[in-house]
Design a protein around this motif. Structure first.
Motif: not given
Length: 830
Positions: A552-558
């Motif tokens: 999903l081309h995610v860099l960061k999840v908070v």
């Protein structure tokens, strides 16, 4: 649509409307649009009016003599004051005492049961006609019935209609003849703030305060800012001073553009007075009939009062109005302040007290005739010459003259529409401007009603180039609010929901490369999630089948969580961060009591074939006495976090797909929009749709039941039980039982085949797990999948074993069902 007209009425139309409205042929057929247009401009001749409009009764003649005598004495005693409005002529040219023009009326409509409803209807339904000349009382006063027919009225005629409706609702209401400001007389609201804007400011302030309250209640405590309160107060005072100077400058510019009113204090106007004491009204107030607004009796727009009247009597003001209406007292029974035209006549207060006294005496058991003794019966009640006032449902529906009404306010323009005029359910449109000349538009807000998509409001912000939509509860996806702003790199969207029973999502904000979600009342205590992408969200579609944060081309999840009191503080996560490129997972726990720093843990996932080592785990434990985690617990935590990461990736994918579905659904609904005539029709349409869906589901269920029932093909061949003998019944039961056992064997083979398929997949994954070319991450994921498949194998084995155990019980139950069948039961009884 066409309508035939009476020959007399047609001749009147042709004379007064002109040759342009005459039909070219000799038929009596007129179009409905021509009739409606003519009705607003035509005055009916005297012979078409009721008799009370054309002639006066003996009592009315006596009233006119009394009023004429009073007028002469009044002008002799007060030569500096203007003549009173006592007996203007009506639409038939006949003089009528002004109190008899009032016709107390109860419409019987639930929409007109308060002074707010009545004043709003009168202000919307009529078009104002200014007085000519503006400093003299009119010599003509049309009846409320003629005013309703033409939808045109002066301030005196509008007040007469409004006062008649209020008297019908038992309000202590009076028509007031006096003097008012130029803006009020000419219905000039260009210097007033639009009331809808005030409501918007209040709603925005309440929303901001609620958001601050939520942040203070659930958010992390911010660090204390070391800032001087004195400097803060000085800065605030400076800002308030600058704002006051700017406002004063704008007011000066507005006043400089206005020319002074040469007729100030001389402009004649008529409005409505409502006295306290009835309907829980505590203070007297004025009602402007042209706007329907309420004003206190000390308002500066009212410069003086000459007289007031209701359907009982006429009162002349004997008080000075040097300070406008500020010092005027409204004790109408005080003869030193108010002079009555009909002496010894009954008043509204006297009638109310008499009725209350009679009710008290009726309870006690005594009778009195105090009303007849105190008040002469000659003018006990004034009979109105006006026909019954009829306000229909159609009048409430159309409401505005021509179906549209425009009101200009300070830097704003309000347009209101009848539901029958617009095609998309538009009822109001508010346009705001940046300057006083209303040349530069800053925003357009529209209100809708009875739409199939539930849209209630739509706001176009021209300054920010954004569009916002508000929906009523109960629509698809539980969507309540949608706002979008086009940007150079994409589109920023904000959506608000109400679905506490589903996932607790309340708000979602999507920018080109980020997404924020806010939740409430979730079982996992999650209340916030922020996702950052490496590329535009619009370029992610179509979404990959294999769901992971990398795909999903995610860099960061908070993610942030509320406090879970069932867990110890040292094990309750407050914030969880997934750093995808760094392959790190950081955990921050809730604060312990009397602690200022929370505990933290960081985990780095291994790359490819790299095994787990101790340097991949780091921890900061506030409670030093607690034993640190061992390798086994660390490994178990890593497995749990990897599973959670997969779940988070799936939830992010679902959110993105849901957003696309919402946009597609909005486009389809806009193309196939339906507007209902009323809310009841909308509810009935939704109910019919629900009934159709339920009926279709029941039909499918019945078809499925018939297909699964093995008795159907056999029993359908039988017409009655009388044609069967014992041998045929025995043969039928044997055939049905054989067919039922075949079904059971088919289901057994299906369960057996399912178990074998799961075992084969498990063996293939085991062989693939020992592949030397596989990375460490892929091997761990394969182990996790194998563990899941072991669970599936055990579940499939239990399902098969349970089915085999109940084979005999199912056959016995089927035989019992055969014995209870209505066509076969008589043969088994014998």
């Amino acid at each position: 649509m066409e309508r035939k007209m009476d020959p007399k009425v047609k001749s009147v139309f042709e004379e007064q409307v002109g040759a342009g409205k005459q039909k070219e042929n000799s038929t009596n057929v007129w179009k409905l649009e021509e009739v409606e247009e003519a009705l607003t401009n035509v005055q009916l001749p005297e012979e078409l009016h009721p008799e009370s409009y054309r002639i006066n009764s003996p009592k009315e003649e006596q009233l006119l003599e009394i009023a004429d005598n009073f007028q002469h004495q009044y002008l002799l005693l007060y030569p500096d004051r203007k003549p009173l409005l006592l007996f203007p002529v009506n639409e038939c040219g006949v003089k009528k005492f002004v109190s008899t023009t009032l016709r107390p009326t109860q419409t019987g409509l639930w929409e007109l049961q308060s002074w707010q409803d009545c004043s709003s209807l009168v202000a919307d339904f009529l078009t104002v006609q200014p007085l000519e000349p503006p400093s003299e009382v009119p010599t003509q006063l049309f009846s409320p019935t003629s005013v309703l027919r033409s939808q045109k009225a002066t301030c005196f005629e509008s007040s007469t209609l409004l006062c008649s409706l209020l008297l019908g609702l038992n309000y202590d209401a009076y028509c007031v003849s006096g003097y008012a400001s130029r803006e009020m007389c000419l219905l000039d609201q260009s210097l007033q703030q639009c009331p809808l804007l005030d409501m918007e400011v209040e709603s925005v302030q309440s929303e901001i305060s609620e958001q601050k309250h939520q942040e203070q209640k659930y958010g992390l405590r911010p660090q204390r800012q070391l800032r001087s309160h004195f400097l803060k107060e000085q800065e605030q005072k400076k800002q308030e001073t600058v704002a006051a100077l700017l406002q004063e400058k704008e007011l000066q510019e507005e006043n400089s553009q206005l020319s002074p009113d040469s007729l100030r204090g001389l402009r004649v106007y008529c409005w409505v007075l409502v006295l306290s004491g009835i309907h829980s009204i505590k203070e007297n107030f004025f009602i402007d009939p042209l706007t329907g607004s309420r004003f206190p009796t000390k308002d500066d727009n009212f410069h003086g009062i000459e007289s007031v009247w209701n359907s009982f009597n006429y009162y002349v003001n004997r008080q000075e109005c040097i300070n406008g209406c500020r010092d005027v007292l409204f004790d109408l029974e005080d003869s030193s302040q108010w002079e009555t035209v009909l002496h010894n006549g009954i008043s509204q207060q006297q009638l109310t007290r008499t009725v209350q006294r009679r009710q008290e005496n009726r309870i006690i058991g005594t009778t009195t005739s105090d009303m007849e003794e105190v008040i002469p019966r000659k003018f006990l009640f004034l009979r109105s010459w006006v026909s019954s006032i009829v306000v229909s449902e159609k009048d409430l529906e159309t409401r505005f003259p021509g179906g549209r009404k425009v009101t200009r306010y300070r830097k704003a323009k309000l347009e209101r529409f009848s539901p029958t005029v617009t095609k998309h359910g538009l009822v109001s449109r508010l346009t705001t401007y940046k300057d006083l000349d209303c040349t530069e538009v800053t925003g357009v807000k529209e209100w809708y009603k009875n739409r199939s998509d539930g849209l209630e409001e739509r706001y176009f912000n021209k300054l920010e180039n954004s569009t916002a939509e508000h929906f009523k509860p109960g629509r698809a996806f539980a969507l309540l609010f949608h706002r979008w702003t086009p940007l150079t790199s994409g589109t920023e969207r904000e959506m608000r929901f109400h679905r506490p029973e589903q996932d607790g999502l309340e708000r979602r904000v999507v920018s080109p490369q980020a997404m924020e979600e806010y939740f409430k009342d979730r079982d996992d205590f999650l209340y916030f999630r922020h996702v950052t992408f490496s590329r535009s969200i619009q370029s992610l579609a179509p979404f990959p089948l294999k769901t992971s944060l990398e795909n999903l081309h995610v860099l960061k999840v908070v993610e942030r969580f509320h406090r879970n009191t069932s867990k110890p503080v040292t094990e309750d996560v407050a914030q969880r961060v997934f750093l995808v490129p760094q392959m790190q997972i950081k955990l921050t726990y809730h604060l312990m009591d009397h602690r200022t720093v929370p505990s933290r843990r960081s985990i780095t996932k291994p790359k490819d074939d790299q095994p787990f080592t101790e340097d991949m785990f780091s921890t900061f434990q506030v409670e030093q006495s607690k034993k640190p985690l061992g390798p086994l617990l660390w490994y178990s935590m890593v497995e749990d976090l990897i599973n959670e990461e997969e779940k988070v990736a799936l939830q992010i994918k679902v959110s993105l797909m849901e957003m696309e579905n919402i946009l597609d659904s909005r486009e389809q609904v806009e193309n196939n929009l339906k507007v209902f005539a009323s809310e009841l029709e909308q509810v009935m349409a939704c109910r019919e749709k629900w009934e159709e869906e339920r009926a279709s589901k029941e039909d499918l269920f019945m078809i499925h039941e018939q297909e699964m029932n093995v008795l159907v093909p056999f029993l359908s061949q039988l017409e009655s039980s009388d044609t069967l003998n014992s041998e045929e019944v025995r043969s039928l039961c044997v055939d049905c039982l054989a067919r039922f056992k075949e079904r059971l064997e088919e289901h057994t083979s299906f369960l057996q085949k399912n178990l074998e398929t799961v075992i084969e997949n498990q063996e293939a994954d085991k062989d693939h797990q020992h592949d030397p070319a596989m990375s460490m991450q892929e091997a761990e994921l394969t182990c996790h999948l194998c563990w899941d498949k072991n669970f599936y194998i055990s579940a499939a084995q239990r399902r098969l074993d349970k089915h085999k155990e109940k084979l005999e019980d199912k056959c016995k139950a089927f035989l019992l069902k055969l014995h209870q069948e209505p066509l076969l039961a008589p043969h088994f009884e014998s």
